[in-house]
Design a protein around this motif. Structure first.
Motif, short mmCIF file in Angstrom:
data_model
loop_
_atom_site.label_atom_id
_atom_site.label_comp_id
_atom_site.label_asym_id
_atom_site.label_seq_id
_atom_site.Cartn_x
_atom_site.Cartn_y
_atom_site.Cartn_z
N GLU A 43 0.83 -1.20 0.00
CA GLU A 43 0.00 0.00 0.00
C GLU A 43 0.87 1.26 0.00
O GLU A 43 0.58 2.23 -0.71
N VAL A 44 1.95 1.24 0.76
CA VAL A 44 2.85 2.39 0.79
C VAL A 44 3.51 2.61 -0.58
O VAL A 44 3.63 3.73 -1.06
N VAL A 45 3.91 1.50 -1.22
CA VAL A 45 4.52 1.61 -2.55
C VAL A 45 3.53 2.19 -3.55
O VAL A 45 3.86 3.08 -4.35
N ALA A 76 -2.76 9.97 -0.70
CA ALA A 76 -2.46 10.72 0.52
C ALA A 76 -3.47 10.47 1.64
O ALA A 76 -3.13 10.59 2.82
N VAL A 77 -4.71 10.12 1.28
CA VAL A 77 -5.77 9.99 2.29
C VAL A 77 -6.36 8.59 2.33
O VAL A 77 -6.43 7.95 3.38
N ALA A 78 -6.82 8.09 1.17
CA ALA A 78 -7.55 6.82 1.15
C ALA A 78 -6.67 5.65 1.58
O ALA A 78 -7.10 4.79 2.36
N ILE A 79 -5.45 5.59 1.07
CA ILE A 79 -4.58 4.47 1.42
C ILE A 79 -4.19 4.47 2.90
O ILE A 79 -4.24 3.41 3.55
N HIS A 90 -6.67 0.35 -5.46
CA HIS A 90 -5.80 1.51 -5.22
C HIS A 90 -4.74 1.65 -6.31
O HIS A 90 -4.33 2.76 -6.64
N ALA A 91 -4.31 0.51 -6.88
CA ALA A 91 -3.28 0.55 -7.92
C ALA A 91 -3.76 1.28 -9.16
O ALA A 91 -2.94 1.82 -9.91
N ASN A 92 -5.06 1.32 -9.38
CA ASN A 92 -5.58 2.03 -10.55
C ASN A 92 -5.20 3.50 -10.53
O ASN A 92 -4.97 4.11 -11.58
N SER A 93 -5.11 4.09 -9.35
CA SER A 93 -4.71 5.49 -9.24
C SER A 93 -3.27 5.70 -9.66
O SER A 93 -2.91 6.77 -10.16
N ALA A 94 -2.43 4.69 -9.47
CA ALA A 94 -1.04 4.78 -9.91
C ALA A 94 -0.90 4.50 -11.40
O ALA A 94 0.06 4.95 -12.04
N MET A 95 -1.85 3.76 -11.98
CA MET A 95 -1.81 3.44 -13.41
C MET A 95 -2.29 4.59 -14.28
O MET A 95 -1.84 4.74 -15.42
#
Length: 366
Positions: free
Chosen positions: A19-21, A63-66, A311-316
């Motif tokens: 999650e941090v990554v 910043a918030v959800a994770i 959550h990974a979708n936000s990084a994609m």
């Protein structure tokens, strides 16, 4: 290890590390998108307003959800309504990201559909087909080709951005207005609130303990995830159908070149749709299985995988929406060379490269 009396397993540690990554990747990638739009005036277009809105939502996810999701996974003790508000924030941010994706999909459809739609050509009495005379039509007044600009104005783009934030805020806070599991943890909190033992007001926070599964499954999944997904699928089918038809009927080099760029963009949209479904469907499907089949059990490891995917979708998104656009790539390279390699910021060269990429990708802005 333990936190608030709860043992932290190796699975929990692995989940937190991942999650941090993901949070770091989401923050860095989406901040870079916003930074690029701020530096490059060529990116300050109606379409990029929606991309910035999506990037801001994904920044909030990192910043918030994770961090909230990590706290909930650790079952940290907190007041019922504090836990409920934290879970509502998760719903707000994920719904905002989904609506932003939908807004960009609609914008993509408009940009593909409207500019190639032929109508009455002013004083011309003969109706001609764009597919046959695409090069000749370039000599017509530019106002004829501004249908998209007339529909998607800067003001309407900002309205769309506002809707993408206002609607999730209202819908995500519905549990705070009473649509929650008050008959369990909430009722216990209210009964203990009058006692002298203040510890009775605090319980281990978890998503199923405070959120109504009717809201999570019927309203959130069916209404705010599955319905936008089906709508996006329909839009992308229309985009591919339109481009395929135009490619079949196209004549002339300039027309074929433009359609090839549109086809390249449509392929990127198909990737967006696939990633959206891959990342967002598993977790609500797990919630639905638990809701409709109370005896069925979803393991903690599988549940963590579903949360990580969502959550990974936000990084994609920065990869899908930013790195496929030459104007973004040029700006990213300038940022890298200036801030990380120490080269001078040549403003004239920067704008020259930007204009060249803008001309090359005129029909491939997002």
């Amino acid at each position: 290890m333990s936190a608030n009396g709860n043992t932290i397993s190796s699975l929990d540690i692995a989940y937190i590390v991942l999650e941090v990554v993901i949070a770091l990747a989401s923050l860095s990638g989406n901040v870079l998108v916003v930074w690029a739009v701020k530096l490059n005036k060529a990116l300050r277009d109606t379409t990029f307003y929606l991309i910035v809105s999506l990037a801001v939502a994904d920044i909030a996810v990192g910043a918030v959800a994770i961090p909230i999701a990590i706290l909930i996974s650790l079952k940290v003790k907190m007041h019922f309504y504090c836990c409920l508000f934290a879970c509502c924030l998760l719903c707000i941010l994920t719904q905002n990201s989904i609506l932003s994706l939908l807004a960009i999909a609609i914008d993509r459809y408009l940009r593909v559909k409207i500019p190639v739609k032929c109508g009455q050509l002013g004083t011309l009495e003969t109706t001609i087909k764009c597919e046959q005379f695409s090069c000749i039509l370039k000599s017509l007044p530019s106002s004829y080709f501004r249908r998209y600009r007339a529909v998607m104005t800067h003001r309407r783009a900002w309205v769309a951005v506002g809707v993408c934030w206002l609607v999730p805020t209202i819908l995500g806070l519905l549990p705070m207005l009473g649509w929650h599991r008050g008959d369990s943890l909430g009722a216990a909190a209210e009964r203990n609130s009058s006692s002298s033992n203040s510890e009775g007001r605090y319980k281990a926070c978890s998503f199923p303990a405070v959120m109504s599964m009717d809201y999570v499954v019927y309203f959130n999944f069916f209404g705010l995830i599955l319905a936008p997904l089906l709508l996006m699928l329909g839009l992308y089918v229309l985009v591919f159908t339109t481009i395929k038809k135009q490619l079949h009927n196209s004549q002339g080099v300039c027309k074929a070149s433009r359609l090839q760029k549109e086809l390249k963009l449509a392929n990127a949209l198909a990737l967006v749709l696939a990633l959206f479904a891959l990342c967002w469907l598993p977790l609500p499907i797990m919630n639905s299985v638990g809701f409709f089949c109370p005896t069925c059990h979803v393991s903690k490891a599988i549940l963590y995988c579903g949360i990580l995917l969502s959550h990974a979708n936000s990084a994609m998104n920065p990869v899908v929406y930013a790195f496929k656009i030459k104007k973004f790539r040029v700006t990213f390279m300038r940022i890298w060379h200036h801030y990380y390699t120490g080269s001078e910021w040549n403003e004239s060269t920067f704008h020259s490269n930007t204009l060249q990429s803008q001309r090359a990708d005129k029909s491939d802005s997002v």
